[in-house]
Design a protein around this motif. Structure first.
Motif, PDB file in Angstrom:
ATOM      1  N   LEU A 306     109.751 -37.388 -23.560  1.00 22.10           N
ATOM      2  CA  LEU A 306     109.060 -36.672 -24.632  1.00 22.10           C
ATOM      3  C   LEU A 306     108.436 -35.380 -24.106  1.00 22.10           C
ATOM      4  O   LEU A 306     108.557 -34.314 -24.739  1.00 22.10           O
ATOM      5  CB  LEU A 306     107.983 -37.577 -25.244  1.00 22.10           C
ATOM      6  CG  LEU A 306     107.130 -36.957 -26.359  1.00 22.10           C
ATOM      7  CD1 LEU A 306     107.997 -36.509 -27.527  1.00 22.10           C
ATOM      8  CD2 LEU A 306     106.076 -37.963 -26.836  1.00 22.10           C
ATOM      9  N   LYS A 307     107.787 -35.452 -22.934  1.00 19.75           N
ATOM     10  CA  LYS A 307     107.179 -34.263 -22.339  1.00 19.75           C
ATOM     11  C   LYS A 307     108.231 -33.213 -22.013  1.00 19.75           C
ATOM     12  O   LYS A 307     108.045 -32.018 -22.267  1.00 19.75           O
ATOM     13  CB  LYS A 307     106.406 -34.641 -21.080  1.00 19.75           C
ATOM     14  CG  LYS A 307     105.158 -35.465 -21.333  1.00 19.75           C
ATOM     15  CD  LYS A 307     104.496 -35.868 -20.031  1.00 19.75           C
ATOM     16  CE  LYS A 307     103.284 -36.754 -20.292  1.00 19.75           C
ATOM     17  NZ  LYS A 307     102.655 -37.202 -19.012  1.00 19.75           N
ATOM     18  N   GLU A 308     109.356 -33.659 -21.449  1.00 18.02           N
ATOM     19  CA  GLU A 308     110.435 -32.728 -21.117  1.00 18.02           C
ATOM     20  C   GLU A 308     111.020 -32.094 -22.377  1.00 18.02           C
ATOM     21  O   GLU A 308     111.355 -30.895 -22.382  1.00 18.02           O
ATOM     22  CB  GLU A 308     111.524 -33.458 -20.337  1.00 18.02           C
ATOM     23  CG  GLU A 308     111.086 -33.896 -18.941  1.00 18.02           C
ATOM     24  CD  GLU A 308     112.118 -34.785 -18.260  1.00 18.02           C
ATOM     25  OE1 GLU A 308     113.210 -34.964 -18.844  1.00 18.02           O
ATOM     26  OE2 GLU A 308     111.832 -35.288 -17.156  1.00 18.02           O
ATOM     27  N   LEU A 309     111.134 -32.881 -23.439  1.00 18.28           N
ATOM     28  CA  LEU A 309     111.661 -32.356 -24.697  1.00 18.28           C
ATOM     29  C   LEU A 309     110.713 -31.321 -25.291  1.00 18.28           C
ATOM     30  O   LEU A 309     111.152 -30.271 -25.785  1.00 18.28           O
ATOM     31  CB  LEU A 309     111.880 -33.505 -25.682  1.00 18.28           C
ATOM     32  CG  LEU A 309     112.572 -33.157 -27.004  1.00 18.28           C
ATOM     33  CD1 LEU A 309     113.968 -32.595 -26.748  1.00 18.28           C
ATOM     34  CD2 LEU A 309     112.658 -34.392 -27.902  1.00 18.28           C
ATOM     35  N   ILE A 310     109.412 -31.594 -25.231  1.00 14.10           N
ATOM     36  CA  ILE A 310     108.420 -30.624 -25.723  1.00 14.10           C
ATOM     37  C   ILE A 310     108.490 -29.339 -24.910  1.00 14.10           C
ATOM     38  O   ILE A 310     108.400 -28.234 -25.463  1.00 14.10           O
ATOM     39  CB  ILE A 310     107.003 -31.240 -25.670  1.00 14.10           C
ATOM     40  CG1 ILE A 310     106.894 -32.387 -26.686  1.00 14.10           C
ATOM     41  CG2 ILE A 310     105.945 -30.176 -25.963  1.00 14.10           C
ATOM     42  CD1 ILE A 310     105.593 -33.158 -26.594  1.00 14.10           C
ATOM     43  N   ASN A 311     108.654 -29.485 -23.587  1.00 13.09           N
ATOM     44  CA  ASN A 311     108.784 -28.299 -22.726  1.00 13.09           C
ATOM     45  C   ASN A 311     110.036 -27.496 -23.073  1.00 13.09           C
ATOM     46  O   ASN A 311     110.016 -26.260 -23.069  1.00 13.09           O
ATOM     47  CB  ASN A 311     108.827 -28.712 -21.252  1.00 13.09           C
ATOM     48  CG  ASN A 311     107.494 -29.242 -20.758  1.00 13.09           C
ATOM     49  OD1 ASN A 311     106.440 -28.883 -21.291  1.00 13.09           O
ATOM     50  ND2 ASN A 311     107.522 -30.093 -19.742  1.00 13.09           N
ATOM     51  N   GLN A 312     111.133 -28.223 -23.388  1.00 13.27           N
ATOM     52  CA  GLN A 312     112.365 -27.540 -23.802  1.00 13.27           C
ATOM     53  C   GLN A 312     112.119 -26.716 -25.062  1.00 13.27           C
ATOM     54  O   GLN A 312     112.543 -25.559 -25.159  1.00 13.27           O
ATOM     55  CB  GLN A 312     113.465 -28.565 -24.074  1.00 13.27           C
ATOM     56  CG  GLN A 312     114.015 -29.274 -22.838  1.00 13.27           C
ATOM     57  CD  GLN A 312     115.027 -30.334 -23.218  1.00 13.27           C
ATOM     58  OE1 GLN A 312     115.787 -30.182 -24.173  1.00 13.27           O
ATOM     59  NE2 GLN A 312     115.046 -31.422 -22.474  1.00 13.27           N
ATOM     60  N   TRP A 313     111.443 -27.319 -26.026  1.00 13.69           N
ATOM     61  CA  TRP A 313     111.159 -26.606 -27.278  1.00 13.69           C
ATOM     62  C   TRP A 313     110.245 -25.404 -27.035  1.00 13.69           C
ATOM     63  O   TRP A 313     110.435 -24.351 -27.639  1.00 13.69           O
ATOM     64  CB  TRP A 313     110.513 -27.570 -28.276  1.00 13.69           C
ATOM     65  CG  TRP A 313     111.456 -28.597 -28.811  1.00 13.69           C
ATOM     66  CD1 TRP A 313     112.817 -28.545 -28.802  1.00 13.69           C
ATOM     67  CD2 TRP A 313     111.111 -29.833 -29.456  1.00 13.69           C
ATOM     68  NE1 TRP A 313     113.354 -29.674 -29.387  1.00 13.69           N
ATOM     69  CE2 TRP A 313     112.342 -30.484 -29.796  1.00 13.69           C
ATOM     70  CE3 TRP A 313     109.924 -30.469 -29.777  1.00 13.69           C
ATOM     71  CZ2 TRP A 313     112.385 -31.715 -30.438  1.00 13.69           C
ATOM     72  CZ3 TRP A 313     109.956 -31.692 -30.422  1.00 13.69           C
ATOM     73  CH2 TRP A 313     111.161 -32.309 -30.749  1.00 13.69           C
ATOM     74  N   ASP A 314     109.242 -25.566 -26.141  1.00 15.21           N
ATOM     75  CA  ASP A 314     108.338 -24.457 -25.821  1.00 15.21           C
ATOM     76  C   ASP A 314     109.102 -23.306 -25.176  1.00 15.21           C
ATOM     77  O   ASP A 314     108.851 -22.127 -25.486  1.00 15.21           O
ATOM     78  CB  ASP A 314     107.222 -24.941 -24.893  1.00 15.21           C
ATOM     79  CG  ASP A 314     106.198 -25.805 -25.618  1.00 15.21           C
ATOM     80  OD1 ASP A 314     106.141 -25.723 -26.857  1.00 15.21           O
ATOM     81  OD2 ASP A 314     105.463 -26.558 -24.940  1.00 15.21           O
TER      82      ASP A 314
END
Length: 336
Positions: A306-314
């Motif tokens: 989830l954290k990696e996915l949020i970072n991808q979106w950012d």
């Protein structure tokens, strides 16, 4: 499963004349089912979104967990129809097609959920007890094939329910009921044997071997990788939640068996069956909400995804903003 609730309510109404005091709180049950449905839809879509959109491929355990989330989503998406049915005092207003579909969706979840849990248990068993000799069975391709087989199995075992569901006029209401008593009994035995005893036996066997392997490693001082520790913790939590939610549902018929064995009186059997049947059935529904919560609370790997996915979106958003800013500057310089 749904048929059992209807029959319990009808039995309860009939038993009032026999001084068996039974009440059915339609409004409270309707609110509970709707809350389970809304929470289940939101949380399971959230889990599936993380698994699907993350750039790294899913592990074998995550493939099984994502299919379990899909099975839960399938169930909770049809629950509002059943909530409306309860609110209207089991007067079915959605037609024959939805009568069949809603009940098949619930029964499919009964089968698919427990067999996805079986696959999760077998995967952890192979990872801990046979990490080298049976490594080929823990490949993502093999896991996807197993998931397809489970979906086909769940649909196939639900066909008798689909055939037997009919609209039956009863006094001032039209109920969605199973009219063929023989086929109903056959379906109940299929659920008990194929949807409970056989898979639960496999789950208990795998869990016992897993715990034994973990204990032996602890005694020998063998340290497990953090990744394996996280996976084991999540799997064991999902197993425990599943057993807490579903085992009582499958044992709800015990008062009826005790009555037939003349251990319980008819009135006592009806009262126990009525309230236990309601509570245990809706406890089983709650498992579809508990699973995604466990992924977040216990599943460290899921939180990392989830954290990696949020970072991808950012990063994508930042890149889009930079591109937009650069385009704006170029346009201004051209105009000037």
């Amino acid at each position: 499963m749904v048929a059992n609730i209807s029959s319990m309510v009808e039995d309860g109404n009939q038993s009032n004349s026999n001084n068996c005091s039974l009440e059915f709180n339609n409004l409270g049950v309707t609110a509970y089912i709707l809350s389970i449905s809304v929470l289940g839809i939101v949380l399971n879509i959230f889990v599936l979104t993380v698994f699907v959109l993350h750039k790294k491929p899913c592990t074998v355990a995550e493939i099984y967990l994502s299919n379990l989330a899909a099975a839960d989503l399938f169930l909770v998406s049809f629950l509002p129809f059943w909530a409306a049915n309860v609110y209207h005092k089991f007067d079915w207003i959605f037609g024959l097609a939805m009568c069949k579909m809603v009940n098949v969706s619930i029964l499919m979840n009964v089968y698919c959920s427990i067999y996805f849990v079986v696959l999760i248990s077998i995967d952890r068993y192979l990872a801990l007890v046979h990490p080298l000799s049976l490594e080929k069975m823990r490949r993502p391709k093999f896991a996807k094939i197993c998931c397809v087989v489970v979906w086909i199995l769940g649909l196939s075992l639900s066909i008798p329910k689909f055939i037997n569901r009919k609209l039956a006029p009863d006094k001032n209401i039209t109920s969605c009921s199973e009219l063929d008593e023989t086929l109903l009994q056959a379906t109940e035995w299929m659920i008990l044997v194929l949807g409970f005893f056989i898979p639960i036996s496999i789950i208990f066997f795998c869990t016992a071997k897993i715990l034994k392997a973990l204990r032996n490693r602890s005694i020998q001082g063998v340290k497990m990788r953090k990744k394996d520790q996280k996976a084991n913790a999540l799997v064991l939590a999902v197993l425990l939640a599943f057993l807490i939610c579903w085992v009582p549902y499958h044992l709800r018929s015990i008062p009826t068996w005790l009555y037939k064995a003349r251990i319980l009186a008819k009135c006592s059997s009806e009262i126990i069956q009525h309230f236990c049947g309601q509570f245990f059935t809706y406890l089983a529904f709650f498992n579809s909400v508990a699973n995604p919560i466990l992924y977040v609370i216990v599943g460290r790997n899921f939180r990392d995804k989830l954290k990696e996915l949020i970072n991808q979106w950012d990063q994508k958003r930042s890149a889009t903003i930079r591109l937009t800013t650069a385009s704006t500057r170029i346009l201004r310089s051209v105009k000037s």
